[in-house]
Every structure is written in structure tokens, then in C-alpha cells.
Design an enzyme around this catalytic site. Structure first.
Site, PDB file in Angstrom:
ATOM      1  N   SER A  79     -29.780 -23.062 -50.357  1.00  0.00           N
ATOM      2  CA  SER A  79     -29.235 -22.335 -51.508  1.00  0.00           C
ATOM      3  C   SER A  79     -30.248 -22.125 -52.634  1.00  0.00           C
ATOM      4  O   SER A  79     -29.886 -22.144 -53.808  1.00  0.00           O
ATOM      5  CB  SER A  79     -27.979 -23.039 -52.046  1.00  0.00           C
ATOM      6  OG  SER A  79     -26.967 -23.044 -51.053  1.00  0.00           O
ATOM      7  N   GLU A 115     -34.386 -29.017 -45.042  1.00  0.00           N
ATOM      8  CA  GLU A 115     -33.179 -28.273 -45.380  1.00  0.00           C
ATOM      9  C   GLU A 115     -31.956 -29.178 -45.226  1.00  0.00           C
ATOM     10  O   GLU A 115     -31.442 -29.338 -44.107  1.00  0.00           O
ATOM     11  CB  GLU A 115     -33.021 -27.077 -44.449  1.00  0.00           C
ATOM     12  CG  GLU A 115     -34.160 -26.086 -44.511  1.00  0.00           C
ATOM     13  CD  GLU A 115     -33.706 -24.703 -44.090  1.00  0.00           C
ATOM     14  OE1 GLU A 115     -33.798 -23.786 -44.904  1.00  0.00           O
ATOM     15  OE2 GLU A 115     -33.227 -24.547 -42.958  1.00  0.00           O
ATOM     16  N   LYS A 130     -31.117 -14.716 -40.963  1.00  0.00           N
ATOM     17  CA  LYS A 130     -30.056 -15.165 -40.050  1.00  0.00           C
ATOM     18  C   LYS A 130     -29.512 -13.994 -39.215  1.00  0.00           C
ATOM     19  O   LYS A 130     -30.235 -13.059 -38.927  1.00  0.00           O
ATOM     20  CB  LYS A 130     -28.952 -15.873 -40.832  1.00  0.00           C
ATOM     21  CG  LYS A 130     -29.475 -16.942 -41.790  1.00  0.00           C
ATOM     22  CD  LYS A 130     -28.396 -17.878 -42.214  1.00  0.00           C
ATOM     23  CE  LYS A 130     -28.875 -18.705 -43.391  1.00  0.00           C
ATOM     24  NZ  LYS A 130     -28.147 -19.945 -43.514  1.00  0.00           N
ATOM     25  N   HIS A 142     -33.683 -24.983 -36.633  1.00  0.00           N
ATOM     26  CA  HIS A 142     -32.800 -24.719 -37.776  1.00  0.00           C
ATOM     27  C   HIS A 142     -31.480 -25.469 -37.554  1.00  0.00           C
ATOM     28  O   HIS A 142     -30.981 -25.545 -36.427  1.00  0.00           O
ATOM     29  CB  HIS A 142     -32.545 -23.214 -37.924  1.00  0.00           C
ATOM     30  CG  HIS A 142     -31.882 -22.883 -39.222  1.00  0.00           C
ATOM     31  ND1 HIS A 142     -30.533 -23.051 -39.417  1.00  0.00           N
ATOM     32  CD2 HIS A 142     -32.375 -22.441 -40.404  1.00  0.00           C
ATOM     33  CE1 HIS A 142     -30.225 -22.704 -40.664  1.00  0.00           C
ATOM     34  NE2 HIS A 142     -31.331 -22.340 -41.280  1.00  0.00           N
ATOM     35  N   ASN A 168     -35.098 -16.279 -44.421  1.00  0.00           N
ATOM     36  CA  ASN A 168     -34.384 -16.336 -43.146  1.00  0.00           C
ATOM     37  C   ASN A 168     -33.161 -15.418 -43.235  1.00  0.00           C
ATOM     38  O   ASN A 168     -32.199 -15.752 -43.915  1.00  0.00           O
ATOM     39  CB  ASN A 168     -33.963 -17.787 -42.871  1.00  0.00           C
ATOM     40  CG  ASN A 168     -33.086 -17.919 -41.641  1.00  0.00           C
ATOM     41  OD1 ASN A 168     -32.975 -16.983 -40.836  1.00  0.00           O
ATOM     42  ND2 ASN A 168     -32.450 -19.069 -41.480  1.00  0.00           N
ATOM     43  N   GLU A 198     -28.480 -24.748 -38.046  1.00  0.00           N
ATOM     44  CA  GLU A 198     -27.381 -24.002 -37.411  1.00  0.00           C
ATOM     45  C   GLU A 198     -27.523 -24.037 -35.893  1.00  0.00           C
ATOM     46  O   GLU A 198     -26.530 -24.063 -35.166  1.00  0.00           O
ATOM     47  CB  GLU A 198     -27.353 -22.562 -37.961  1.00  0.00           C
ATOM     48  CG  GLU A 198     -26.813 -22.538 -39.385  1.00  0.00           C
ATOM     49  CD  GLU A 198     -27.285 -21.377 -40.236  1.00  0.00           C
ATOM     50  OE1 GLU A 198     -27.897 -20.429 -39.712  1.00  0.00           O
ATOM     51  OE2 GLU A 198     -27.036 -21.438 -41.453  1.00  0.00           O
ATOM     52  N   GLY A 256     -26.287 -22.526 -47.447  1.00  0.00           N
ATOM     53  CA  GLY A 256     -25.223 -21.530 -47.532  1.00  0.00           C
ATOM     54  C   GLY A 256     -23.999 -21.996 -48.303  1.00  0.00           C
ATOM     55  O   GLY A 256     -22.953 -21.358 -48.265  1.00  0.00           O
TER      56      GLY A 256
HETATM   57  C1  PEP Z   1     -31.410 -21.282 -44.367  1.00  0.00           C
HETATM   58  O1  PEP Z   1     -30.609 -20.749 -43.625  1.00  0.00           O
HETATM   59  O2  PEP Z   1     -32.494 -21.656 -43.919  1.00  0.00           O
HETATM   60  C2  PEP Z   1     -31.055 -21.450 -45.776  1.00  0.00           C
HETATM   61  C3  PEP Z   1     -31.787 -22.232 -46.518  1.00  0.00           C
HETATM   62  O3  PEP Z   1     -29.942 -20.770 -46.211  1.00  0.00           O
HETATM   63  P1  PEP Z   1     -29.404 -20.638 -47.713  1.00  0.00           P
HETATM   64  O4  PEP Z   1     -30.593 -20.352 -48.614  1.00  0.00           O
HETATM   65  O5  PEP Z   1     -28.430 -19.507 -47.684  1.00  0.00           O
HETATM   66  O6  PEP Z   1     -28.777 -21.939 -48.088  1.00  0.00           O
END
Ligand code: PEP
Length: 251
Positions: free
Chosen positions: A212, A167, A11, A95, A9, A97, A173
Site C-alpha cells: 500500500s 511485503e 497484477k 509474490h 506491479n 498472492e 492491497g
Molecule cells: C504488491 O502487489 O506487490 C503490492 C505491494 O500491492 P499494493 O501496493 O496494492 O499493496
């Protein structure tokens, strides 16, 4: 046996120049044949990425779609059918966010899920709890409700053509990864929830972990029985790191 998937992703990152670099980097990666690999660039760069990865076994997806499947008067939105026309094969829905920063409700996420499927896209439904919810012992309840919103409205069968990404919001992040045991507990609960309605389907649906994920943590996470790969944010912007995560899913 479920085929692993690793999805990147990107973003709201990238310029035309940096996307060229990332595509070049990805084109140099040895990707395992037994793993489905996908990238989700910003909508602006979809065409560039589709063209740049042509001939590679890397699917291209979008990070969101409109609640309406078909094109029409909805300024600023992109219809799932337009994404399909642009050679996307997947789309992220729900997601965190978007749920938390843009106020996307379960109902909106469910409509996007349905729009994606009706346009021939594979939805990747993102679910996960916040830190406060985890600390309050509500993790399984929160994730179950996010999943039920879709199964109650559309039926469990829709997951025969969809992927789920667990997630935890506190791990996205932040550099904090859920431990393999923490992630496995939630993945197993998601699968059990589906199995209560359709054991056969539950055994086949892929559940990715996101939060992450790095090359260093991937193999242990992907080794858990109900973790079928990863949804990777920050680390997917580095082609070598992303390639290593894909290879970890294939080992
Ligand atoms: C994501 O945005 O789906 C995600 C898992 O981000 P990150 O790996 O940076 O934590």
C-alpha cells in the site's frame, strides 16, 4: 550507496486500451535519473509495454516465470528465457498472492529464482508475513525462512544479481502500510541475515518495501536506512501517483 528502485506491479489488471492510457501517462512523467524504475504488466501486455515505453528509462518485468528456464512442453507457463527474449529484464518471484492463493512453496520459488537468473533476468524475491504471523510475533522468523530457502539452495552470492522485496501480506492491497519503523526493522534483519554470510554483498543488495505504498507515504518509508525503494501495486496503475513515488525515491 545503493541505487534506489521503484517497481510497479500491475497484477492481473489492464486491457489493451487501459494499458495504452497507462503507457501514455508514464511517458509524460519526469522520472528521476538516480532511480531504477520498472513496471510489471500482465504477461499478455508485455510486448505492448516494451514497445510503448521504448526509449524511456523504464525496465519491463514479468510477474512470474516457470520453474523451467527453457521453453518446452509446459502448457500455460512462460519460461524465463522467453521473457528475456521478449525484452523483459526482471521477474517477480514468490509474490504473496502466488504463495498463498496458488500454493507456491519455497522450493518452487527457489527454482523460479534460479531459472530467472540463468536466463539473464533479475529476480525480485518477495518475502513477507501474514497478519496472523505478525500477531504471533513470528515476522522475523517467517521472513528469514523465506530468504534462507533461496540462500541454502543457491548460495548467498545469487543476491549480487537479485533484488528483495519485503511485503507484509497484511499491508498488500489493504490500505494499511507498515510504519517506517516496522518496515525498517524487517529490512535491517534481512540485511543482517545476508551480512552473516557476506557483509560486502549485504551492503549492496537492494531491499524494496511493498504494501500500500502511496505518494504520500513513500518519502518517509524510502528515508529509512535499509529501505531502497518500493514495490508498488495499486498505486502503480495511476501514472501520476507512480511518477510521484518514483520522484520520492530520488529525493
Ligand atoms: C504488491 O502487489 O506487490 C503490492 C505491494 O500491492 P499494493 O501496493 O496494492 O499493496
Amino acid at each position: 550507496m545503493r541505487r534506489p528502485m521503484v517497481a510497479g506491479n500491475w497484477k492481473m489488471h489492464g486491457t489493451r486500451a487501459s494499458v495504452v492510457e497507462l503507457i501514455n501517462g508514464l511517458n509524460q512523467q519526469a522520472l528521476p535519473a538516480g532511480v531504477d524504475v520498472a513496471v510489471f504488466p500482465s504477461c499478455l501486455h508485455l510486448g505492448q509495454v516494451v514497445d510503448g515505453l521504448a526509449g524511456r528509462a523504464v525496465a519491463v518485468g514479468a510477474q512470474d516465470c516457470a520453474t523451467e528456464a527453457q521453453q518446452g512442453a509446459l502448457t500455460g507457463e512462460v519460461a524465463a528465457s522467453q521473457l528475456h527474449d521478449a525484452c523483459c529484464s526482471l521477474v517477480l518471484v514468490g509474490h504473496s498472492e502466488r504463495r498463498l492463493l496458488l500454493g507456491e512453496s519455497d522450493e518452487v520459488v527457489t527454482r523460479k529464482f534460479a531459472a530467472a537468473q540463468s536466463s539473464g533476468l533479475l529476480p525480485v524475491l518477495c518475502v513477507g508475513e501474514t497478519l496472523a504471523q505478525r500477531e504471533a510475533g513470528q515476522t522475523l522468523e517467517v521472513v528469514a525462512a523465506q530468504l534462507s530457502a533461496v540462500t541454502d539452495a543457491l548460495g548467498v552470492e545469487v543476491f549480487s544479481a537479485a533484488v528483495i522485496a519485503y511485503e507484509p501480506v497484511w499491508a498488500i492491497g489493504t490500505g494499511l502500510t507498515a510504519s517506517p519503523a516496522q518496515a525498517q526493522e524487517v529490512h535491517a534483519a534481512i540485511r543482517a541475515q545476508l551480512a552473516a554470510k557476506s557483509p560486502e554483498l549485504a551492503g549492496k543488495v537492494r531491499i524494496l518495501y511493498g504494501g500500500s505504498v502511496k505518494a504520500a507515504s513513500a518519502a518517509e518509508l524510502f528515508g529509512m536506512p535499509d529501505i531502497d525503494g518500493g514495490l508498488v501495486g495499486g498505486a502503480s496503475l495511476n501514472a501520476d501517483e507512480f511518477g510521484a513515488i518514483c520522484r520520492a525515491a530520488g529525493s
